[in-house]
Design a protein around this motif. Structure first.
Motif, short mmCIF file in Angstrom:
data_model
loop_
_atom_site.label_atom_id
_atom_site.label_comp_id
_atom_site.label_asym_id
_atom_site.label_seq_id
_atom_site.Cartn_x
_atom_site.Cartn_y
_atom_site.Cartn_z
N ASP A 11 4.61 -37.73 3.76
CA ASP A 11 4.46 -39.03 4.43
C ASP A 11 4.42 -40.16 3.41
OD1 ASP A 11 4.41 -37.92 6.88
OD2 ASP A 11 2.25 -38.11 7.20
N GLN A 138 9.19 -32.58 8.40
CA GLN A 138 9.15 -33.95 8.89
C GLN A 138 10.57 -34.40 9.23
OE1 GLN A 138 8.00 -37.33 6.39
NE2 GLN A 138 6.76 -38.04 8.10
N THR A 168 6.95 -32.58 17.19
CA THR A 168 6.65 -33.50 16.11
C THR A 168 5.65 -34.56 16.56
OG1 THR A 168 8.54 -34.92 16.63
CG2 THR A 168 8.90 -33.19 15.01
N GLU A 173 6.12 -35.31 12.15
CA GLU A 173 5.76 -34.08 11.46
C GLU A 173 5.50 -32.93 12.40
OE1 GLU A 173 3.40 -35.70 7.71
OE2 GLU A 173 2.31 -34.17 8.83
#
Ligand code: ZN
Length: 213
Positions: A11, A138, A168, A173
């Motif tokens: 991230d 991701q 997700t 993610e």
């Protein structure tokens, strides 16, 4: 010391962590944590590989693997043109020269795929002893960089009947653990019936682990 997870560094490299958390992560890096800075540097290289994609030529071996992965899948046979849009941009198994890869060791593999309109980061980690692989991924929507691929259905399979489903989250993610002898299939049921299917044989390079004379 509380380290941050691979997913959190993904991230961070993708610039999708909230500002307050980003500050915490930067503070953690300032403490000189080698493990986390190597993790981050790995993912930053992956991201820059993606950014340089226009000039990037995947290694021949990676292209071979991508083609092999799609050969024989019903999806590839049915929709040849779309199958052709999936590209391996990065595979840590094929790039042992990356310094950041050392910390991952033989029990992990990092992959980056481009499958329009998505970019998919995958991290495979072998859990000790029981043949379980932890899959962290991701999904980013490249045509709308401000939108991550959230609320997308993901299916993991060991190609022998076991299936684990995931969705997700707000950061695009997903995470799932699946028991496997080595084979792994990741299927993304994206928007507009776009289906991405990635099949990895010997996903963690098991054969590479055994030290033969
Ligand atoms: Zn750390």
């Amino acid at each position: 010391m509380n380290h941050f997870s691979a997913a959190e560094w993904i991230d961070f490299a993708n610039h999708v962590v909230p500002a307050s958390k980003k500050q915490d992560m930067e503070d953690h890096l300032k403490t000189g944590c080698k493990r986390c800075s190597e993790e981050l540097s790995m993912w930053q290289r992956v991201q820059s590989a993606a950014a340089d994609e226009a000039n990037y030529e995947p290694p021949g071996a990676a292209v071979g693997i991508a083609k092999a992965a799609f050969a024989g899948s019903p999806w590839a046979e049915g929709k040849k043109t779309e199958a052709g849009t999936v590209t391996v941009l990065f595979d840590s198994l094929l790039q042992p020269v990356f310094e950041g890869a050392r910390s991952s060791g033989a029990g992990a593999r990092q992959l980056l795929y481009r499958a329009d309109p998505y970019q998919l980061d995958l991290l495979l980690e072998r859990q000790h002893g029981d043949g379980v692989v932890m899959v962290t991924g991701q999904l980013l929507n490249l045509s709308h960089p401000e939108m991550v691929g959230s609320n997308v259905q993901v299916k993991l399979s060991n190609l022998r009947g076991a299936v684990v489903e995931a969705v997700t989250d707000q950061f695009g993610e997903f995470r799932g653990a699946i028991k496997t002898n080595g084979d792994l299939e990741v299927q993304i049921l994206g928007a507009n019936d776009r289906q991405i299917r990635i099949t990895l044989r010997d996903a963690l390079g098991r054969s590479g682990d055994s030290k033969k004379p």
